[in-house]
Design an enzyme around this catalytic site. Structure first.
Site, PDB file in Angstrom:
ATOM      1  NE  ARG A 232      -1.346  -0.812   6.528  1.00  0.00           N
ATOM      2  CZ  ARG A 232      -1.911  -1.488   7.530  1.00  0.00           C
ATOM      3  NH1 ARG A 232      -3.105  -1.172   7.965  1.00  0.00           N
ATOM      4  NH2 ARG A 232      -1.263  -2.508   8.084  1.00  0.00           N
TER       5      ARG A 232
ATOM      6  N   GLY B  45       1.080  -2.513  12.368  1.00  0.00           N
ATOM      7  CA  GLY B  45      -0.304  -3.008  12.375  1.00  0.00           C
ATOM      8  C   GLY B  45      -1.319  -1.906  12.166  1.00  0.00           C
TER       9      GLY B  45
ATOM     10  CG  HIS C  50      -0.084  -0.219   2.499  1.00  0.00           C
ATOM     11  ND1 HIS C  50       0.640   0.791   3.097  1.00  0.00           N
ATOM     12  CD2 HIS C  50       0.157  -1.330   3.235  1.00  0.00           C
ATOM     13  CE1 HIS C  50       1.268   0.317   4.150  1.00  0.00           C
ATOM     14  NE2 HIS C  50       1.001  -0.978   4.253  1.00  0.00           N
TER      15      HIS C  50
ATOM     16  CD  GLU D 134       1.863  -6.753   7.515  1.00  0.00           C
ATOM     17  OE1 GLU D 134       1.789  -7.935   7.100  1.00  0.00           O
ATOM     18  OE2 GLU D 134       2.816  -6.012   7.262  1.00  0.00           O
TER      19      GLU D 134
ATOM     20  CG  HIS E  75      -0.749  -5.214   4.552  1.00  0.00           C
ATOM     21  ND1 HIS E  75      -1.102  -3.980   5.048  1.00  0.00           N
ATOM     22  CD2 HIS E  75      -1.893  -5.775   4.091  1.00  0.00           C
ATOM     23  CE1 HIS E  75      -2.409  -3.812   4.912  1.00  0.00           C
ATOM     24  NE2 HIS E  75      -2.921  -4.889   4.332  1.00  0.00           N
TER      25      HIS E  75
ATOM     26  CG  ASN F 123       3.757   2.635   6.649  1.00  0.00           C
ATOM     27  OD1 ASN F 123       3.206   2.596   5.545  1.00  0.00           O
ATOM     28  ND2 ASN F 123       3.848   1.569   7.418  1.00  0.00           N
TER      29      ASN F 123
HETATM   30  O1  F6P Z   1       5.613  -1.456   9.514  1.00  0.00           O
HETATM   31  C1  F6P Z   1       4.714  -1.843   8.527  1.00  0.00           C
HETATM   32  C2  F6P Z   1       4.228  -3.264   8.714  1.00  0.00           C
HETATM   33  O2  F6P Z   1       3.400  -3.609   7.618  1.00  0.00           O
HETATM   34  C3  F6P Z   1       3.513  -3.549  10.055  1.00  0.00           C
HETATM   35  O3  F6P Z   1       2.135  -3.289  10.036  1.00  0.00           O
HETATM   36  C4  F6P Z   1       3.839  -5.021  10.300  1.00  0.00           C
HETATM   37  O4  F6P Z   1       3.662  -5.428  11.638  1.00  0.00           O
HETATM   38  C5  F6P Z   1       5.275  -5.036   9.880  1.00  0.00           C
HETATM   39  O5  F6P Z   1       5.373  -4.184   8.740  1.00  0.00           O
HETATM   40  C6  F6P Z   1       5.784  -6.413   9.475  1.00  0.00           C
HETATM   41  O6  F6P Z   1       7.186  -6.312   9.300  1.00  0.00           O
HETATM   42  P1  F6P Z   1       8.183  -6.996  10.383  1.00  0.00           P
HETATM   43  O7  F6P Z   1       7.794  -8.433  10.343  1.00  0.00           O
HETATM   44  O8  F6P Z   1       9.540  -6.687   9.804  1.00  0.00           O
HETATM   45  O9  F6P Z   1       7.959  -6.405  11.743  1.00  0.00           O
END
Ligand code: F6P
Ligand code: ATP
Length: 452
Positions: free
Chosen positions: A289, A248, A236, A311, A376, A242
């Site tokens: 998103r 999340g 997204h 996600e 995601h 972000n």
């Molecule tokens: O930060 C963005 C995101 O999509 C979060 O919503 C998700 O928890 C995370 O990335 C996943 O990435 P990682 O597994 O590296 O924490």
């Protein structure tokens, strides 16, 4: 002394494998897609953490006879027969050794074109308590066979340094030799467990499938097609979370995320090859998103929302920054860094859990043609890992930048990747081991980036 086999009651992902070990025995004339089917099955099973290995008899034969001419494959050629038999013996012996060490699914990739050969394989496997699943690929579409020969056979190691036209002619002669002795699986072999795929799935016959794992393999193989197509992947646009470094949640797009959404239709068009400018089907998650990111795509693109594309669920850590997680749940933070693939958030999911819920997505992707998926970071890593055979330890650390479109095009033996940058700035959401930085630049060499 006989060593006890490692326990295989489950494969660690909740897949009940019922202690089954299966030898998938490919059957078919040359250039019927057996190796391609074998490779894809292995990739799928390994992605699901099911230990799978291809045993290609051609590779064993090549150690003695690297460039044999067509008449080597004539059943009347005694030296050819001896060498081919020895290669089959060696492959089956190695395969049974691999099963003794706990392997779950072996794929025996050879023509296995006579009833006698199939019976012999079954007897060898029966003795070791290994189930057999015969998979025959039949094809009488001469045009397709010719294009298979030109696409993959003229560049096979058998024909290194050969003129492609002569190689194609020789390969056709090789097929003629196999045809003289080839026996399709028929009612005499109804005691075998088999799947017969005719003309790439136009007709399918299934016989005596015994258990869950076999039926899973069969279902996957029934869904494969070989039409030319691509899969587009995008995260997204940059979200408010972000920007704050929170994970999340269900945040809206930031202004820069909105700019990416506006740019996406043009980026997709830019990615089209000649003659590709036709409507895509768009899959998003159910979160705001991704839906917002896809909303400016042309009206004629059908859009579908999948809960399975949401996600990774970060449970009690949802809506937190990594720094807050480390502060509140230091042990969890450490445990996740130690084994990111298997770590399950309290009340949430692990990457391993995500792979399981993505299985229907992969199955549907195999059945489909051109699809654009807007999803995601963690989900994209898992889908990407399936197509590009990324290791489980590595895939959760992949750098998947925002505002980037990835186009994957499956080919005979692998997947081509192209990357298109929107040129709209965004934060980095990649995080290195141990770090609690809100936005960290990916460290080269520490991670694999999928945008190169
Ligand atoms: O930060 C963005 C995101 O999509 C979060 O919503 C998700 O928890 C995370 O990335 C996943 O990435 P990682 O597994 O590296 O924490
Ligand atoms: P060989 O016996 O020489 O090893 P093979 O049967 O393993 O031949 P592959 O090397 O897998 O054949 O051939 C790959 C080609 O077959 C690809 O071009 C692929 O698109 C095509 N193909 C894949 N599946 C099928 C199928 N079910 N029927 C016919 N062709 C297929």
């Amino acid at each position: 002394m006989e060593l006890a086999r490692p326990s295989r009651k489950t494969n660690g992902v909740g897949v009940q494998v019922e202690d089954a070990q299966i030898c998938v025995v490919m059957v078919g004339l040359p250039a019927r897609g057996k190796s391609l089917i074998a490779q894809k099955a292995q990739r799928y099973l390994k992605w699901l953490s099911i230990d799978a290995q291809v045993f290609n008899v051609g590779n064993y034969r090549r150690t003695d006879n690297p460039h044999p001419p067509a008449d080597f494959f004539d059943a009347g050629n005694a030296e050819g027969e001896r060498s081919r038999r020895a290669a089959a013996e060696a492959a089956v012996t190695d395969m049974l050794g691999w099963f003794k060490n706990g392997g779950i699914i072996a794929i025996l990739d050879a023509t296995n074109s006579t009833k006698a050969r199939r019976r012999w394989i079954k007897e060898r496997c029966d003795k070791e308590g290994v189930e057999t699943l015969f998979v025959e690929s039949k094809c009488d579409d001469e045009e397709l066979i010719m294009s298979n020969i030109l696409e993959v056979k003229t560049s096979s190691p058998d024909y290194v340094g050969h003129d492609p036209e002569k190689a194609a002619q020789d390969f056709r002669n090789r097929i003629r030799n196999y045809e003289k002795v080839y026996e399709t699986i028929d009612k005499d072999e109804n005691d075998l467990t088999y799947l017969k795929i005719m003309n790439v799935g136009k007709q399918v016959i299934i016989n005596a499938i015994q258990d869950y794992l076999q039926s899973r393999v069969v279902y996957y193989l029934m869904n494969l097609h070989i039409k030319q197509r691509s899969i587009w992947l995008s995260r997204h646009g940059e979200s408010e979370w972000n920007v704050y470094g929170k994970i999340g949640g269900d945040a809206d797009l930031s202004p820069r995320g909105e700019a990416y959404a506006l740019k996406l239709p043009e980026l997709v068009k830019q990615s089209f090859g000649p003659g590709e400018d036709h409507p895509l089907t768009v899959w998003t998650s159910t979160l705001r998103r991704t839906i917002a990111t896809a909303r400016h795509l042309p009206q004629e693109y059908n859009q579908l929302q999948w809960k399975a594309l949401d996600e990774l669920d970060s449970g009690v850590c949802d809506n937190m920054t990594y720094a807050e997680i480390k502060e509140l749940y230091p042990e969890d933070f450490e445990a996740r860094d130690q084994d990111k693939y298997n770590y399950r958030y309290r009340g949430g999911e692990s990457y391993r859990d995500v792979v399981i819920r993505l299985e229907p997505i992969i199955m549907e992707l195999e059945r489909s043609e051109n699809i654009l998926i807007v999803t995601h970071q963690a989900i994209l890593r898992c889908i990407y890992a399936y197509f590009m055979k990324e290791d489980q330890e590595k895939s959760p650390w992949l750098n998947v930048p925002l505002h980037t479109l990835i186009k994957l095009t499956p080919r005979a033996y692998g997947t081509d990747k192209q990357v298109f940058k929107a040129g709209v700035e965004a934060v980095s959401t990649w995080r290195g081991k141990g770090s609690v930085a809100k936005h960290e630049d990916p460290v080269e060499g520490v991670t694999t980036s999928l945008d190169v």
